[in-house]
Design a protein around this motif. Structure first.
Motif, PDB file in Angstrom:
ATOM      1  N   ARG A 133      51.064  15.509  43.170  1.00  0.00           N
ATOM      2  CA  ARG A 133      50.997  15.697  42.001  1.00  0.00           C
ATOM      3  C   ARG A 133      49.704  15.387  41.338  1.00  0.00           C
ATOM      4  N   ARG A 134      49.155  15.942  40.277  1.00  0.00           N
ATOM      5  CA  ARG A 134      47.917  15.634  39.604  1.00  0.00           C
ATOM      6  C   ARG A 134      47.891  15.877  38.381  1.00  0.00           C
ATOM      7  N   PRO A 135      47.188  15.356  37.472  1.00  0.00           N
ATOM      8  CA  PRO A 135      47.148  15.653  35.987  1.00  0.00           C
ATOM      9  C   PRO A 135      46.328  17.013  35.876  1.00  0.00           C
ATOM     10  N   ARG A 136      46.970  17.841  34.961  1.00  0.00           N
ATOM     11  CA  ARG A 136      46.321  19.126  34.920  1.00  0.00           C
ATOM     12  C   ARG A 136      44.945  19.123  34.465  1.00  0.00           C
ATOM     13  N   THR A 137      44.494  18.214  33.750  1.00  0.00           N
ATOM     14  CA  THR A 137      43.065  18.225  33.269  1.00  0.00           C
ATOM     15  C   THR A 137      41.912  17.732  34.544  1.00  0.00           C
ATOM     16  N   SER A 138      42.587  17.326  35.499  1.00  0.00           N
ATOM     17  CA  SER A 138      41.585  16.662  36.441  1.00  0.00           C
ATOM     18  C   SER A 138      41.116  17.855  37.388  1.00  0.00           C
ATOM     19  N   SER A 139      40.272  17.763  38.248  1.00  0.00           N
ATOM     20  CA  SER A 139      39.472  18.591  39.025  1.00  0.00           C
ATOM     21  C   SER A 139      40.465  18.824  40.283  1.00  0.00           C
ATOM     22  N   ILE A 152      52.006  20.205  40.117  1.00  0.00           N
ATOM     23  CA  ILE A 152      52.455  19.770  41.738  1.00  0.00           C
ATOM     24  C   ILE A 152      51.475  21.037  42.179  1.00  0.00           C
ATOM     25  N   VAL A 153      50.759  20.301  43.300  1.00  0.00           N
ATOM     26  CA  VAL A 153      49.762  21.097  43.741  1.00  0.00           C
ATOM     27  C   VAL A 153      49.971  21.130  45.423  1.00  0.00           C
ATOM     28  N   ARG A 154      49.706  22.201  46.208  1.00  0.00           N
ATOM     29  CA  ARG A 154      49.731  22.121  47.634  1.00  0.00           C
ATOM     30  C   ARG A 154      48.408  22.078  48.107  1.00  0.00           C
ATOM     31  N   LEU A 160      42.467  21.090  51.413  1.00  0.00           N
ATOM     32  CA  LEU A 160      41.918  21.563  50.065  1.00  0.00           C
ATOM     33  C   LEU A 160      43.313  22.229  49.354  1.00  0.00           C
ATOM     34  N   GLU A 161      43.207  22.103  47.797  1.00  0.00           N
ATOM     35  CA  GLU A 161      44.153  22.507  47.062  1.00  0.00           C
ATOM     36  C   GLU A 161      43.895  24.125  46.942  1.00  0.00           C
TER      37      GLU A 161
END
Length: 72
Positions: free
Chosen positions: A27-33, A11-13, A65-66
């Protein structure tokens, strides 16, 4: 003991670069940028509270931006 398994989805902000304090949580996959999106910021620099005259409220797309996770 066995190794602890990391989650594949994190989970990213996403924080507004207009410095309004508004953010999205996604939410995003851990391996993506790291993510960056152009979205509308509902908290704009102009609001009807500050300018009661009949000014048209201009909504603009803002870069989100994350942010990195802070260590506590």
């Amino acid at each position: 003991m066995a190794k602890k398994v990391k989650n594949r989805i994190i989970i990213v902000r996403l924080v507004s670069m207009a410095m309004t304090g508004f953010f999205y949580t996604m939410r995003r996959p851990r391996t993506s940028s790291p993510m960056g999106l152009l979205k509308y910021d509902p908290i704009g620099p102009l609001s009807l509270e500050h300018f009661p005259q009949s000014l048209s409220l201009v909504r603009k797309k803002v870069l989100f931006l994350e942010t990195k996770k802070r260590n506590r």
